[in-house]
Design an enzyme around this catalytic site. Structure first.
Site, mmCIF file in Angstrom:
data_model
loop_
_atom_site.group_PDB
_atom_site.id
_atom_site.type_symbol
_atom_site.label_atom_id
_atom_site.label_comp_id
_atom_site.label_asym_id
_atom_site.label_seq_id
_atom_site.Cartn_x
_atom_site.Cartn_y
_atom_site.Cartn_z
ATOM 1 N N HIS A 65 84.608 75.065 -32.728
ATOM 2 C CA HIS A 65 83.276 74.543 -32.410
ATOM 3 C C HIS A 65 82.223 75.638 -32.533
ATOM 4 O O HIS A 65 81.549 75.997 -31.570
ATOM 5 C CB HIS A 65 83.266 73.939 -30.998
ATOM 6 C CG HIS A 65 83.934 72.604 -30.937
ATOM 7 N ND1 HIS A 65 84.429 72.057 -29.787
ATOM 8 C CD2 HIS A 65 84.174 71.696 -31.918
ATOM 9 C CE1 HIS A 65 84.962 70.879 -30.060
ATOM 10 N NE2 HIS A 65 84.828 70.635 -31.342
ATOM 11 N N HIS A 99 92.985 72.283 -31.092
ATOM 12 C CA HIS A 99 92.852 71.171 -30.146
ATOM 13 C C HIS A 99 94.046 70.229 -30.141
ATOM 14 O O HIS A 99 94.204 69.441 -29.217
ATOM 15 C CB HIS A 99 91.624 70.312 -30.507
ATOM 16 C CG HIS A 99 90.327 71.008 -30.331
ATOM 17 N ND1 HIS A 99 90.023 71.743 -29.218
ATOM 18 C CD2 HIS A 99 89.220 71.052 -31.113
ATOM 19 C CE1 HIS A 99 88.801 72.228 -29.337
ATOM 20 N NE2 HIS A 99 88.288 71.826 -30.475
ATOM 21 N N HIS A 149 86.330 64.047 -27.000
ATOM 22 C CA HIS A 149 86.685 65.410 -27.411
ATOM 23 C C HIS A 149 88.047 65.372 -28.113
ATOM 24 O O HIS A 149 88.958 64.658 -27.684
ATOM 25 C CB HIS A 149 86.739 66.325 -26.184
ATOM 26 C CG HIS A 149 86.892 67.781 -26.536
ATOM 27 N ND1 HIS A 149 88.108 68.318 -26.920
ATOM 28 C CD2 HIS A 149 86.000 68.803 -26.574
ATOM 29 C CE1 HIS A 149 87.942 69.607 -27.175
ATOM 30 N NE2 HIS A 149 86.671 69.928 -26.976
ATOM 31 N N GLU A 151 90.605 67.346 -28.277
ATOM 32 C CA GLU A 151 91.804 67.622 -27.458
ATOM 33 C C GLU A 151 92.144 66.418 -26.581
ATOM 34 O O GLU A 151 93.310 66.036 -26.437
ATOM 35 C CB GLU A 151 91.569 68.853 -26.572
ATOM 36 C CG GLU A 151 92.792 69.188 -25.729
ATOM 37 C CD GLU A 151 92.500 70.175 -24.609
ATOM 38 O OE1 GLU A 151 91.773 71.153 -24.844
ATOM 39 O OE2 GLU A 151 92.979 69.944 -23.486
ATOM 40 N N SER A 244 82.951 72.947 -25.520
ATOM 41 C CA SER A 244 83.045 72.570 -24.098
ATOM 42 C C SER A 244 83.091 73.805 -23.214
ATOM 43 O O SER A 244 82.380 73.904 -22.220
ATOM 44 C CB SER A 244 84.323 71.776 -23.840
ATOM 45 O OG SER A 244 84.210 70.513 -24.397
ATOM 46 N N ASN A 245 83.956 74.751 -23.569
ATOM 47 C CA ASN A 245 84.058 75.932 -22.704
ATOM 48 C C ASN A 245 82.802 76.787 -22.809
ATOM 49 O O ASN A 245 82.459 77.518 -21.886
ATOM 50 C CB ASN A 245 85.351 76.714 -22.960
ATOM 51 C CG ASN A 245 85.267 77.574 -24.194
ATOM 52 O OD1 ASN A 245 84.797 78.698 -24.136
ATOM 53 N ND2 ASN A 245 85.701 77.033 -25.315
ATOM 54 N N SER A 287 85.310 80.184 -28.611
ATOM 55 C CA SER A 287 85.169 79.840 -30.025
ATOM 56 C C SER A 287 84.068 80.660 -30.702
ATOM 57 O O SER A 287 83.658 80.354 -31.818
ATOM 58 C CB SER A 287 84.846 78.342 -30.150
ATOM 59 O OG SER A 287 83.794 78.001 -29.267
#
Ligand code: SF4
Length: 303
Positions: A65, A99, A149, A151, A244-245, A287
């Site tokens: 990402h 993912h 998402h 994952e 996301s992270n 990422s």
């Protein structure tokens, strides 16, 4: 590949950094714990090896990402495809990113004589197996994760899409759940939020089997970033907007240093964000490539 493979210009640029200090005299430090996690390194490493041999490679969804890193790999021959395009592809190699994927993808690949280069992160694979085991044991599964998402789609796929996915506890208000429920988390969710969800479900009287399946590559940064963020006048957080992270870790920085800025590339920096002699910390998501944070550092030092 080392953590920083793809950062081929760093050494060449070090000499440039020394002579390019700008009038603002910004003191810039990159968080050495930021940058690719081992799952992303593994996937990019695999992709680059095949690209070097074959000249091109299909990848199901963005390999990471981070648009800048995706563009770098596209220039080497990486071809990003969607799931709908996989159905029309035959006799090719296709990379599965960190993912992971749902069982459907493996079935389609088999039918279409596609060779899957499986770079699913081992942490995600382990979680998929745990969810599958719970599903086989007929447990009612809840997954705390982001709707849509990649994952999460792969995790839900282990349950014939029967697991209930939610990203906010409010989504469970009107849902009738059995007394016994099993909770899992997407690997990149915030630790605080997961434990808050767990406490709330317990306080609602459920017999809850809660599995903290947040990846330690993310949660350890959760713990270390506050110290880093408070060491500087300002923090520049570098991440793709889809990560996301990246969102989680940006919030951690902002909580501990209100002067935290989110950018995706050096082009988004604005001189007016800074004052002369500011100390600035640069941090990033799992990422975010190190070469990109290095570019941001160089841009700041030229102000
Ligand atoms: S964040 Fe953790 S689970 Fe996700 S790819 Fe990286 S190492 Fe794997």
């Amino acid at each position: 590949m080392s953590k920083n493979k793809g950062d081929k210009n760093i050494h060449k640029n070090q000499r440039y950094i020394c002579i390019a200090m700008g009038a603002y005299n910004l003191q810039v430090t990159i968080d050495q714990d930021s940058g690719f996690c081992f799952g992303v390194v593994y996937a990019i490493d695999m992709a680059e090896e095949i690209l070097a041999e074959d000249g091109y490679l299909y990848c199901l969804g963005d390999i990471v990402h981070n648009d800048e890193e995706v563009e770098r790999l596209k220039a080497q021959g990486l071809r990003i495809i969607e799931h709908s395009q996989l159905k029309d592809l035959r006799n090719e190699k296709v990379l599965i990113r960190a993912h992971g994927e749902a069982p459907d993808t493996y079935r389609t690949a088999l039918e279409n004589n596609i060779t899957l280069i499986d770079a699913s992160c081992p942490v995600v694979l382990k979680l998929q197996n745990r969810i599958k085991t719970s599903f086989d044991n007929k447990e009612k599964i809840l997954i705390f994760g982001k709707h849509g998402h990649a994952e999460v789609i792969g995790l839900q796929g282990q349950t014939n899409n029967e697991a209930l996915v939610f990203q906010d506890i409010a989504e469970l208000e009107d849902v009738e759940l059995p007394h016994n429920i099993t909770l899992y988390s997407q690997t990149t969710k915030s630790m605080d939020k997961f434990y808050n969800v767990k406490d709330q479900l317990i306080s609602r009287g459920y017999d809850l089997k809660a599995n903290d399946t947040i990846c330690r590559q993310v949660s350890n940064r959760d713990k270390d970033l506050p110290k880093f963020a408070t060491r500087f006048n300002k923090i520049v957080f570098v991440s793709g907007r889809k990560s996301s992270n990246g969102k989680v870790l940006f919030e951690v920085c902002r909580k501990h240093n209100p002067d935290t800025f989110f950018i995706s590339s050096a082009a988004e920096l604005d001189k007016t964000m800074f004052s002369p002699n500011d100390t600035i910390g640069i941090a990033g998501a799992t990422s975010t490539p190190m070469w990109l944070m290095q570019q941001v550092k160089e841009a700041l030092e030229s102000f």
